[in-house]
Scaffold this motif. Structure first.
Motif, mmCIF file in Angstrom:
data_model
loop_
_atom_site.group_PDB
_atom_site.id
_atom_site.type_symbol
_atom_site.label_atom_id
_atom_site.label_comp_id
_atom_site.label_asym_id
_atom_site.label_seq_id
_atom_site.Cartn_x
_atom_site.Cartn_y
_atom_site.Cartn_z
ATOM 1 N N THR A 109 -10.088 -7.404 38.894
ATOM 2 C CA THR A 109 -9.420 -8.639 38.476
ATOM 3 C C THR A 109 -7.902 -8.472 38.399
ATOM 4 O OG1 THR A 109 -9.709 -8.030 36.142
ATOM 5 C CG2 THR A 109 -11.435 -9.381 37.154
ATOM 6 N N ARG A 110 -7.417 -7.293 38.726
ATOM 7 C CA ARG A 110 -5.985 -7.024 38.653
ATOM 8 C C ARG A 110 -5.349 -7.287 40.013
ATOM 9 N NH1 ARG A 110 -3.093 -2.052 39.470
ATOM 10 N NH2 ARG A 110 -1.057 -2.076 38.446
ATOM 11 N N THR A 111 -4.311 -8.109 40.020
ATOM 12 C CA THR A 111 -3.625 -8.460 41.261
ATOM 13 C C THR A 111 -2.150 -8.107 41.155
ATOM 14 O OG1 THR A 111 -5.151 -10.316 41.596
ATOM 15 C CG2 THR A 111 -3.119 -10.323 42.887
ATOM 16 N N LEU A 112 -1.649 -7.417 42.174
ATOM 17 C CA LEU A 112 -0.231 -7.079 42.209
ATOM 18 C C LEU A 112 0.566 -8.281 42.702
ATOM 19 C CD1 LEU A 112 -0.344 -3.470 43.720
ATOM 20 C CD2 LEU A 112 -0.306 -4.159 41.313
ATOM 21 N N PRO A 113 1.852 -8.343 42.390
ATOM 22 C CA PRO A 113 2.672 -9.457 42.881
ATOM 23 C C PRO A 113 2.622 -9.556 44.408
ATOM 24 C CG PRO A 113 3.847 -8.216 41.206
ATOM 25 C CD PRO A 113 2.611 -7.437 41.510
ATOM 26 N N GLU A 114 2.533 -10.772 44.896
ATOM 27 C CA GLU A 114 2.479 -11.004 46.333
ATOM 28 C C GLU A 114 3.790 -10.576 46.998
ATOM 29 O OE1 GLU A 114 0.443 -14.556 48.678
ATOM 30 O OE2 GLU A 114 2.405 -15.128 47.905
ATOM 31 N N GLN A 115 3.680 -9.839 48.106
ATOM 32 C CA GLN A 115 4.856 -9.416 48.855
ATOM 33 C C GLN A 115 5.038 -10.325 50.057
ATOM 34 O OE1 GLN A 115 5.168 -5.006 49.418
ATOM 35 N NE2 GLN A 115 3.116 -5.003 48.526
ATOM 36 N N ARG A 116 6.295 -10.607 50.402
ATOM 37 C CA ARG A 116 6.602 -11.486 51.529
ATOM 38 C C ARG A 116 7.509 -10.775 52.522
ATOM 39 N NH1 ARG A 116 5.127 -16.805 50.669
ATOM 40 N NH2 ARG A 116 4.317 -17.213 48.568
ATOM 41 N N PHE A 117 7.260 -11.031 53.814
ATOM 42 C CA PHE A 117 8.001 -10.372 54.884
ATOM 43 C C PHE A 117 8.413 -11.407 55.931
ATOM 44 C CE2 PHE A 117 4.804 -7.639 53.047
ATOM 45 C CZ PHE A 117 5.535 -6.518 52.674
#
Length: 202
Positions: A107-115
């Motif tokens: 249930t743990r989600t890291l911050p979304e990365q954008r490229f």
């Protein structure tokens, strides 16, 4: 138009794209000599035409990692002592002209990365990952295995991804089309596996 071309290619080629995708993409798992931590890495995934084209057509691609710690037991019968699993989802956002990478474990989600381009996404995707949670804490002989299952998200999984990413409103028209096509035919599934060298903890 590219979505239609990809759809027709999958229908006509059947399982052939999955076989061809095995050529260059690979998984590696190695052992840190000092700490005995497992280090995992995927290489050349976006050099495969199947997954690169799917990403270009806004199909979300899911990567499910399973990493296990093993040791011999009894008459050298291997036993899996511990397991660590997590997911990485990559997708292209056509309206924003960018790519996103989302990592979650349970249930743990890291911050979304954008490229902004495919090259930087590929570099992020291929970064080596250290998993100290699996490192053995007692003496003996050990090794690690890593398995990476690559597939597209189905309709239910895509909706769950949007919830994890904090999105609402059901997505764009392009998202709806992507969902419909994934639900209709899907895309090939590929599994990559690797095993580390054996090592001893004194």
């Amino acid at each position: 138009m590219r979505r239609i071309v990809l759809l027709l290619a999958v229908l006509l080629a059947g399982a052939a794209p999955a076989a061809s995708a095995q050529a260059g993409a690979r998984v590696e798992v190695r052992v840190d000599e000092a700490t005995r931590d497992p280090i995992i890495q995927v290489r050349n995934l976006l050099e495969e035409a199947t997954w690169r084209d799917a990403l270009a057509d806004a199909f979300p691609i899911a990567l499910h990692w399973t990493v296990e710690l093993w040791r011999p037991r009894g008459f050298w019968v291997p036993t899996a002592e511990r397991r660590f699993e997590f997911d990485v989802v990559i997708r292209r956002e056509p309206l924003l002209g960018q790519y996103t990478l989302l990592t979650r474990q349970g249930t743990r989600t890291l911050p979304e990365q954008r490229f902004t381009d495919l090259r930087t996404l590929a570099m992020a995707l291929e970064q080596a990952l250290r998993l100290p949670a699996l490192t053995p804490r007692r003496s003996g002989e050990w090794w690690y295995t890593a398995s990476l299952r690559i597939t597209t998200l189905n309709d239910e999984e895509l909706a769950e991804l949007e919830r994890f990413a904090g999105r609402s409103g059901g997505g764009t028209t392009g998202d709806a089309l992507t969902r419909a096509m994934v639900k209709l035919v899907g895309l090939p599934t590929q599994t990559l596996e690797a095993r580390s060298d054996r090592f001893r903890v004194p």
